[in-house]
Design an enzyme around this catalytic site. Sequence first.
Site, mmCIF file in Angstrom:
data_model
loop_
_atom_site.group_PDB
_atom_site.id
_atom_site.type_symbol
_atom_site.label_atom_id
_atom_site.label_comp_id
_atom_site.label_asym_id
_atom_site.label_seq_id
_atom_site.Cartn_x
_atom_site.Cartn_y
_atom_site.Cartn_z
ATOM 1 C CE LYS A 103 0.300 4.824 13.040
ATOM 2 N NZ LYS A 103 1.045 5.440 11.956
ATOM 3 C CD GLN A 107 0.923 8.559 7.280
ATOM 4 O OE1 GLN A 107 0.428 9.371 8.063
ATOM 5 N NE2 GLN A 107 0.300 7.456 6.915
ATOM 6 C CE LYS A 123 -2.473 0.983 3.927
ATOM 7 N NZ LYS A 123 -2.260 2.358 4.396
ATOM 8 C CG ASP A 134 1.043 0.370 9.689
ATOM 9 O OD1 ASP A 134 0.701 1.235 10.518
ATOM 10 O OD2 ASP A 134 1.344 0.656 8.509
ATOM 11 N NE ARG A 192 6.295 6.660 0.604
ATOM 12 C CZ ARG A 192 5.438 6.471 1.619
ATOM 13 N NH1 ARG A 192 4.348 5.736 1.453
ATOM 14 N NH2 ARG A 192 5.641 7.040 2.801
ATOM 15 N NE ARG A 233 -4.515 0.552 13.460
ATOM 16 C CZ ARG A 233 -3.896 0.710 12.295
ATOM 17 N NH1 ARG A 233 -2.583 0.842 12.255
ATOM 18 N NH2 ARG A 233 -4.593 0.727 11.167
ATOM 19 N N GLY A 273 -4.621 8.319 5.614
ATOM 20 C CA GLY A 273 -3.702 9.288 6.221
ATOM 21 C C GLY A 273 -2.497 9.542 5.334
#
Length: 424
Positions: free
Chosen positions: A338, A166, A22, A311, A27, A342, A93
């Site tokens: 997130k 990010q 992902k 993640d 990108r 979480r 995000g």
Amino acid sequence: MKNVTPAINQNLKGSIIIPSDKSISHRALMFASLAEGKSVIRNCSKAKDPMSTLSIFRDLGVDIQNIDENTIIVNSTGKLKPLNDVLDCGNSGTTMRLMCGILAGQPFSSTLVGDESLSKRPMKRVIEPLSLMGAKISAINNCAPIQIDSAQLVGIEYSSSIASAQVKSCMLLAGLHAEGETVYKEPYLSRNHTELMLEYMNADIFSDGVITKIRPSILEPREISVVGDISSAAFFMAAASIVPNSDVVLKNVGLNPTRTGILEVLKKMGGNIEILDEQVVSGELVGDVRVKYSELKACTIEGEIIPKLIDELPVIAVLATQAEGTTIIKDAEDLRNKETDRISAIVNELKKVGADITATEDGFIINGKTSLNGGVEVDTYHDHRLAMSLYVAGLICKKEILIREFDWVDISFPEFETLMNSLM
Ligand code: S3P
């Protein structure tokens, strides 16, 4: 919305090809749209998050064609021409934060919006450093919608207090259109797909790990093959490690060292993991991973490994319920920012199935090994990774669980259930 009940007492055997990464797909779509000419993206993720990025660039006037199941062609003039000034990032995000960096130096205004969850996530981490570069960017309470007006950016030296790919990517992308050099420092190395792909597309970028420097550059179009997502593979690694008699081969797993924290942790816990057939594809390391069931032991996870498995922490919590001893996860306070909080979410739901887990401010503590009772309904909190982590827990419960609103998996991994079923 559909509810799902994972099968119990089913060992996992066989091999699967892990779908596209992902982070790298976002990108590839973004950088191909910024380059002048024709880029070919093979094996781009069709999950909802990267598709939010794709539709934004169509709204910005870029010609993006799905040629077949496996190939996307991006034909760009290298200049964005907005057909729409409101750009919808959906649940993503990565789309919102990276787009801030791309849009801040453009000669037009735009507004970034997102769904309910994304509209609650903190954007100060990008608004503040971009403003220091001269960006005209604002958001009420630092949450989406984000208004971005045209500005001439200047390169700065910025030291981030958080290790976030990010934020780093946002600043490097702004640096592509800023006067002079932009230097970004992070406390620990976060995923470096942006640096690798920008270099692959001939940007004037230099990175020695936690310090990256970029100067204004013209990106060159390329053929990009996206490797499989280790964050998706992680659910299968965890499942095969804890479901007795399992033995699976996960093919085409991205093995970029900034993402392989899950492999390090599984090895530390006594997992049975073997890496086969490593190679480099479009600048990224890739290989096959064989995972067999094993008896696990507890460990402590903290410090610089956290960004390499951020993640994966919800599914690591599930693994830890099956490890002998006390597993401690620290330094992961950003998990609260997130798709949902979480830390609270995984603690609440794993407690329901019978785990011995306690939340702390920056992580959780799990005592194992616990036999999970199940026999309950659990919630996904509109979070794809929560949904898949709970599915893995459901495989080893004594009584079946029901996971409500399982469709949220489509955000990153629409193929999840089909692939899981193919191993049973
Ligand atoms: C991502 C970076 C990570 C990760 C997210 C994807 C990316 O976020 O949690 O799922 O593609 O850059 P942070 O960099 O904010 O930790």
